[in-house]
Write a protein that holds these residues in place. Structure first.
Motif, PDB file in Angstrom:
ATOM      1  N   ILE A 227      11.160  50.801  37.809  1.00 21.02           N
ATOM      2  CA  ILE A 227      10.122  50.649  38.817  1.00 21.02           C
ATOM      3  C   ILE A 227       9.336  49.372  38.554  1.00 21.02           C
ATOM      4  O   ILE A 227       8.952  49.091  37.420  1.00 21.02           O
ATOM      5  CB  ILE A 227       9.177  51.857  38.811  1.00 21.02           C
ATOM      6  CG1 ILE A 227       9.965  53.133  39.111  1.00 21.02           C
ATOM      7  CG2 ILE A 227       8.051  51.682  39.828  1.00 21.02           C
ATOM      8  CD1 ILE A 227       9.172  54.394  38.952  1.00 21.02           C
ATOM      9  N   ALA A 228       9.087  48.601  39.615  1.00 22.10           N
ATOM     10  CA  ALA A 228       8.295  47.382  39.499  1.00 22.10           C
ATOM     11  C   ALA A 228       6.860  47.748  39.131  1.00 22.10           C
ATOM     12  O   ALA A 228       6.252  48.614  39.750  1.00 22.10           O
ATOM     13  CB  ALA A 228       8.321  46.612  40.812  1.00 22.10           C
ATOM     14  N   ARG A 229       6.342  47.117  38.080  1.00 29.26           N
ATOM     15  CA  ARG A 229       4.986  47.407  37.615  1.00 29.26           C
ATOM     16  C   ARG A 229       4.035  46.242  37.830  1.00 29.26           C
ATOM     17  O   ARG A 229       2.839  46.446  37.998  1.00 29.26           O
ATOM     18  CB  ARG A 229       5.003  47.767  36.129  1.00 29.26           C
ATOM     19  CG  ARG A 229       5.797  49.003  35.810  1.00 29.26           C
ATOM     20  CD  ARG A 229       5.168  50.213  36.405  1.00 29.26           C
ATOM     21  NE  ARG A 229       5.901  51.410  36.012  1.00 29.26           N
ATOM     22  CZ  ARG A 229       5.703  52.588  36.556  1.00 29.26           C
ATOM     23  NH1 ARG A 229       4.816  52.740  37.515  1.00 29.26           N
ATOM     24  NH2 ARG A 229       6.406  53.618  36.153  1.00 29.26           N
TER      25      ARG A 229
ATOM     26  N   ASP B 225       7.975  42.387  36.736  1.00 25.52           N
ATOM     27  CA  ASP B 225       8.172  43.199  35.535  1.00 25.52           C
ATOM     28  C   ASP B 225       8.507  44.620  35.947  1.00 25.52           C
ATOM     29  O   ASP B 225       7.827  45.216  36.782  1.00 25.52           O
ATOM     30  CB  ASP B 225       6.898  43.203  34.678  1.00 25.52           C
ATOM     31  CG  ASP B 225       6.598  41.830  34.101  1.00 25.52           C
ATOM     32  OD1 ASP B 225       7.533  41.054  33.907  1.00 25.52           O
ATOM     33  OD2 ASP B 225       5.414  41.560  33.835  1.00 25.52           O
ATOM     34  N   PHE B 226       9.571  45.158  35.346  1.00 24.18           N
ATOM     35  CA  PHE B 226      10.029  46.514  35.628  1.00 24.18           C
ATOM     36  C   PHE B 226       9.917  47.373  34.375  1.00 24.18           C
ATOM     37  O   PHE B 226       9.966  46.864  33.258  1.00 24.18           O
ATOM     38  CB  PHE B 226      11.498  46.505  36.073  1.00 24.18           C
ATOM     39  CG  PHE B 226      11.705  45.999  37.462  1.00 24.18           C
ATOM     40  CD1 PHE B 226      11.767  46.879  38.526  1.00 24.18           C
ATOM     41  CD2 PHE B 226      11.847  44.643  37.709  1.00 24.18           C
ATOM     42  CE1 PHE B 226      11.965  46.420  39.802  1.00 24.18           C
ATOM     43  CE2 PHE B 226      12.050  44.180  38.986  1.00 24.18           C
ATOM     44  CZ  PHE B 226      12.110  45.068  40.043  1.00 24.18           C
ATOM     45  N   GLN B 227       9.796  48.685  34.598  1.00 24.26           N
ATOM     46  CA  GLN B 227       9.801  49.652  33.506  1.00 24.26           C
ATOM     47  C   GLN B 227      10.746  50.778  33.887  1.00 24.26           C
ATOM     48  O   GLN B 227      10.693  51.305  35.000  1.00 24.26           O
ATOM     49  CB  GLN B 227       8.402  50.207  33.267  1.00 24.26           C
ATOM     50  CG  GLN B 227       8.337  51.169  32.114  1.00 24.26           C
ATOM     51  CD  GLN B 227       6.922  51.685  31.890  1.00 24.26           C
ATOM     52  OE1 GLN B 227       6.091  51.626  32.778  1.00 24.26           O
ATOM     53  NE2 GLN B 227       6.676  52.189  30.712  1.00 24.26           N
TER      54      GLN B 227
ATOM     55  N   GLY C  23      12.658  53.971  28.364  1.00 17.25           N
ATOM     56  CA  GLY C  23      11.404  53.227  28.398  1.00 17.25           C
ATOM     57  C   GLY C  23      11.552  51.712  28.361  1.00 17.25           C
ATOM     58  O   GLY C  23      10.581  50.994  28.101  1.00 17.25           O
ATOM     59  N   HIS C  24      12.740  51.208  28.616  1.00 11.73           N
ATOM     60  CA  HIS C  24      13.003  49.770  28.554  1.00 11.73           C
ATOM     61  C   HIS C  24      12.149  49.029  29.583  1.00 11.73           C
ATOM     62  O   HIS C  24      11.975  49.487  30.707  1.00 11.73           O
ATOM     63  CB  HIS C  24      14.489  49.537  28.820  1.00 11.73           C
ATOM     64  CG  HIS C  24      14.947  48.132  28.664  1.00 11.73           C
ATOM     65  ND1 HIS C  24      14.948  47.471  27.460  1.00 11.73           N
ATOM     66  CD2 HIS C  24      15.429  47.246  29.574  1.00 11.73           C
ATOM     67  CE1 HIS C  24      15.419  46.246  27.626  1.00 11.73           C
ATOM     68  NE2 HIS C  24      15.716  46.093  28.905  1.00 11.73           N
ATOM     69  N   THR C  25      11.586  47.889  29.193  1.00  5.64           N
ATOM     70  CA  THR C  25      10.887  47.024  30.137  1.00  5.64           C
ATOM     71  C   THR C  25      11.649  45.714  30.238  1.00  5.64           C
ATOM     72  O   THR C  25      12.208  45.232  29.255  1.00  5.64           O
ATOM     73  CB  THR C  25       9.432  46.760  29.705  1.00  5.64           C
ATOM     74  OG1 THR C  25       9.438  46.186  28.401  1.00  5.64           O
ATOM     75  CG2 THR C  25       8.610  48.032  29.705  1.00  5.64           C
TER      76      THR C  25
END
Length: 70
Positions: free
Chosen positions: A15-17, A30-32, A39-41
Motif C-alpha cells: 500500500i502506498a504510504r 513509498d510502499f509498505q 512488513g517490507h517497505t
C-alpha cells in the motif's frame, strides 16, 4: 481508492504510504507490504510520458453564422 502494487519480497499487496513530487512529471512513492509477517517497505518511481508538459488548449474559434437566401 488506495494505490497498491505487489510486494517484491512476498507478492502480497503493498500500500502506498507517502508520495514525494520530484518534478512536474516525476514522483517517488513509498510502499509498505500489507502482510504483517513480511512488513517490507520499498520505494518506486512514477514517471509521466511524454515527459513534456501538455500543449495548452487553444481558444475556440468563433462560428460564423451561415446565411441562406430563402
Amino acid at each position: 481508492m488506495r494505490f497498491t502494487i505487489a510486494c517484491p519480497q512476498c507478492g502480497a499487496r503493498g500500500i502506498a504510504r507517502a508520495m514525494e513530487k520530484k518534478s512536474e512529471t516525476d514522483w517517488e512513492i513509498d510502499f509498505q507490504c500489507d502482510d504483517v509477517t513480511c512488513g517490507h517497505t520499498y520505494r518506486t518511481k512514477l514517471e509521466m510520458f511524454p515527459p513534456e508538459l501538455p500543449i495548452p488548449k487553444r481558444q475556440r474559434r468563433s462560428n460564423t453564422e451561415l446565411q441562406f437566401d430563402l
